[in-house]
Design a protein around this motif. Structure first.
Motif, short mmCIF file in Angstrom:
data_model
loop_
_atom_site.label_atom_id
_atom_site.label_comp_id
_atom_site.label_asym_id
_atom_site.label_seq_id
_atom_site.Cartn_x
_atom_site.Cartn_y
_atom_site.Cartn_z
N ILE A 20 0.86 -1.19 0.00
CA ILE A 20 0.00 0.00 0.00
C ILE A 20 0.89 1.23 0.00
O ILE A 20 1.83 1.32 0.80
CB ILE A 20 -0.93 0.02 1.22
N ALA A 21 0.61 2.16 -0.89
CA ALA A 21 1.40 3.38 -0.96
C ALA A 21 1.25 4.16 0.34
O ALA A 21 0.14 4.38 0.83
CB ALA A 21 0.95 4.23 -2.14
N ALA A 22 2.39 4.59 0.89
CA ALA A 22 2.39 5.34 2.15
C ALA A 22 2.43 6.84 1.93
O ALA A 22 2.38 7.61 2.89
CB ALA A 22 3.57 4.91 3.01
N SER A 23 2.53 7.27 0.67
CA SER A 23 2.59 8.70 0.37
C SER A 23 2.12 8.92 -1.06
O SER A 23 1.96 7.97 -1.84
CB SER A 23 4.03 9.21 0.51
N GLN A 24 1.89 10.17 -1.41
CA GLN A 24 1.50 10.49 -2.78
C GLN A 24 2.61 10.12 -3.77
O GLN A 24 2.33 9.67 -4.88
CB GLN A 24 1.18 11.98 -2.90
N THR A 25 3.86 10.28 -3.34
CA THR A 25 4.98 9.91 -4.21
C THR A 25 4.98 8.42 -4.49
O THR A 25 5.17 7.98 -5.64
CB THR A 25 6.32 10.33 -3.58
#
Length: 481
Positions: A323-328
């Motif tokens: 799961i992506a932890a940031s927008q980047t």
């Protein structure tokens, strides 16, 4: 090109410049080249001239003049289409009319959740301007930094958010259109309910410029989704991806905005295009899903995604994931999907398809079609990916690496025939979101029922009897006698 034709072209260019102005008319070959070449550079043509009007009134003036001169018009937005719909194919009597200078955002109404924008506005710039007002325009495409809203409407573009928000057709309130006789249809209302007879804007959405030139659009907006959860998941098969989609559709309901499947080859192709792109998951699972849910207000999107993935991993539907932890990180996950397309382009000319079948038949169709391609073109590589939730798959084919350009053309032709034969058995569509253009016209025409052909022909002849608008695109129809 004959001497008479050359003389006529020179005379036409003089008349175009003297009437419309040197600022609007391009006629030198090197100036016109970017407008006469398709997005991937596979096809390069020519035109009498390229017209670049700055207003709706100038578009109307140009259309009237071209009609008087007997010139046909190929409307063009960002020239990012994939089916040659905006590429001229008769340089002796066609002009390209580019909307690139008509790029103003006329109005953003936060209270009405609507905006009015000119056709030449770049999609990403429109989305950014709307986001600054706390709202969201959900159309999302890989080419959104280059494509323009008029072209999106003219092709009824799809993209990654169709699952939740629908095709472009469902995001439009109204249109402003210059018709083939130069008159202007003003239908830019932002009314949400307007049942006064036939909805005329629908005639031009998806028509690819064959009935008129869209010059402005009024669009629907939604609250900005300030909570977004993006996950990349590894699965055992495409069948499991569809099983996961059904579960996600139930558990995440209308908050699920994207659900894409990719093969393991996607990572190789993405790295070929973007060597520094991080790959945060093992690349040896048989199938992958890129899933996104989003929302705003009081909904806890991160909690929803976490609980959903915990359940499906416990059941063994999902084998691995991140799961992506940031927008980047989220952006990097989407770059895998986008980079896969660039990686295919780096391998040279190849078959790009855009087909759809019933969701329940998707996995079987992909298996049958890939088998048919391998039998028709031994050694070719299939790259199947797309939008699970709407049955749209891009079953692309990379010809044998050592093939000559001539052999590549032959292999592409054979692979397309193999895929379309399977698609016909499944009663699917040869164009899910890219349109017909010139590239798919023959395949489209051979599959038209007599009644549908009659209706489409009657519509074209009624609105554009002189066949001024984008002739040869979608259907080949002779002018009225």
């Amino acid at each position: 090109m004959t001497q008479d034709t050359t003389a006529s072209m020179a005379e036409w260019r003089v008349t175009l410049r003297s009437t419309l102005g040197d600022d609007i008319v391009l006629s030198e070959t090197h100036e016109m080249l970017p407008y006469c070449r398709d997005w991937h550079g596979d096809v390069t043509s020519n035109a009498v001239a390229v017209l670049r009007p700055r207003s709706t009134e100038q578009v109307a003036q140009a259309v009237k003049l071209c009609r008087e001169l007997g010139l046909s018009i190929v409307p063009q937005g960002g020239n990012t289409g994939l089916v040659l719909g905006a590429t001229p194919d008769a340089d002796a009597n066609q002009v390209v009319l580019s909307l690139e200078r008509m790029n103003k955002i006329r109005q953003i109404d936060a209270d009405d959740f609507s905006a009015v924008v000119e056709a030449g506005c770049i999609l990403s710039e429109l989305k950014d301007a709307i986001a600054e007002k706390g709202m969201f325009f959900p159309l999302a495409l890989g080419a959104q930094g280059t494509c323009r809203i008029g072209g999106n409407v003219s092709t009824n573009a799809g993209g990654i958010n169709v699952l939740r928000y629908g095709m472009t057709r469902e995001l439009i309130f109204g249109l402003e259109v210059v018709l083939p006789d130069g008159s202007i249809f003003d239908g830019l209302s932002t009314l949400r309910k307007d049942n006064r007879g036939i909805d005329l804007k629908q005639l031009f959405i998806g028509a690819e410029g064959t009935l008129g030139i869209i010059t402005a659009v009024s669009v629907k907006l939604t609250p900005y989704p300030d909570q977004v959860a993006t996950a990349l998941l590894g699965l055992a098969s495409l069948d499991d991806a569809i099983k996961l989609f059904r579960r996600a559709r139930r558990d995440c309901c209308d908050l699920m905005s994207a659900f894409e499947f990719m093969p393991p080859l996607a990572f190789t192709l993405a790295k070929e295009a973007m060597p520094d792109l991080p790959i945060p998951i093992a690349a040896d699972y048989p199938a992958y899903v890129l899933m996104e849910i989003s929302g705003s207000g009081l909904v806890d999107i991160d909690d929803l995604m976490g609980r959903f993935l915990e359940a499906v991993m416990e059941e063994g539907i999902v084998l691995d994931g991140t799961i992506a932890a940031s927008q980047t990180q989220a952006r990097n996950l989407w770059l895998i999907r986008e980079g896969m397309n660039e990686g295919q382009a780096k391998r040279g000319m190849h078959l790009r398809t855009d087909v759809s079948v019933k969701l329940s038949q998707l996995a079987n169709f992909v298996a049958d079609a890939e088998k048919a391609v391998c039998e028709a073109v031994p050694g070719a590589v299939c790259v199947s990916y797309g939008h699970v939730g709407d049955g749209n798959v891009h079953l692309n084919v990379l010809p044998v690496a050592e093939a000559t350009p001539e052999q590549r053309v032959e292999q592409i032709y054979k692979a397309k025939g193999a895929i379309n034969a399977v698609l016909d058995r499944y009663q699917g569509s040869i164009s899910a979101e890219h349109g017909i253009g010139r590239l798919k016209r023959a395949d489209f025409e051979t599959r038209l029922s007599p009644v549908r052909r009659t209706l489409l022909t009657a519509l074209k002849q009624a609105i554009d009897p002189n066949m001024v608008m984008n002739p040869g695109c979608q259907l080949k129809i002779a002018p009225n006698s």
